[in-house]
Design an enzyme around this catalytic site. Structure first.
Site, short mmCIF file in Angstrom:
data_model
loop_
_atom_site.label_atom_id
_atom_site.label_comp_id
_atom_site.label_asym_id
_atom_site.label_seq_id
_atom_site.Cartn_x
_atom_site.Cartn_y
_atom_site.Cartn_z
N GLY A 20 40.05 40.20 40.99
CA GLY A 20 40.39 40.28 39.56
C GLY A 20 39.14 39.15 38.85
O GLY A 20 38.17 39.07 39.05
N SER A 21 40.15 38.53 37.29
CA SER A 21 38.76 37.66 37.06
C SER A 21 39.03 36.45 36.50
O SER A 21 39.45 35.59 38.08
CB SER A 21 39.28 37.58 35.56
OG SER A 21 40.70 37.06 34.89
#
Length: 146
Positions: free
Chosen positions: A62-63
């Site tokens: 993810g980020s």
């Protein structure tokens, strides 16, 4: 006793039971920072709590917002005791570093090569020293291998 030498990403010490997965985990949307529970319904650790455990995931996913979730877990004291992965991505580690700066507590983060990573049993006590030395009793009958 099995002895491993991990690479330290974020220094610290821990002694806790392992919670192991073969699947990368996104902390943003995959973990409830209020409870420490994995809430990603597609993850093999769904419904399990990582609080005060040594979390073994091959990588973060993810980020960079995952570091914010780690920081919030540190603040709320729902964070894992330590995190061990194969890849040292920049997703989760900054949250631990900020935890040490803001709250004087954080999460030790280490990396291991793939072979050593997958040889650590689930639900066993792991001891992590500040220099990355990691030990566990490889003769215990309660081990559950990945």
């Amino acid at each position: 006793m099995t002895l491993l030498k991990a690479t330290v990403v974020v220094a610290g010490e821990a002694c806790a039971s392992t919670l192991c997965s073969k699947v990368p985990l996104s902390f943003w949307g995959g973990v409830d920072p209020h409870t420490g529970e994995v809430i990603d319904v597609h993850h093999d650790l769904n419904g399990q709590c990582m609080t005060d455990k040594v979390l073994l995931i091959p990588a973060g996913r993810g980020s960079c917002s995952g570091s914010g979730i780690m920081l919030e877990m540190i603040r709320q004291q729902t964070a894992p005791a330590a995190l061990i992965s194969i890849e040292a991505g920049p997703i989760i580690s900054p949250g631990s570093v900020m935890g040490y700066e803001l709250y004087q507590r954080g999460v030790p983060i280490l990396t291991l090569d793939e072979k050593d990573f997958y040889n650590i049993p689930n639900k066993t006590m792991l001891n992590i020293a500040a220099d990355g030395t990691t030990t566990f009793d490889s003769n215990s009958s309660i081990f559950e291998r990945l």
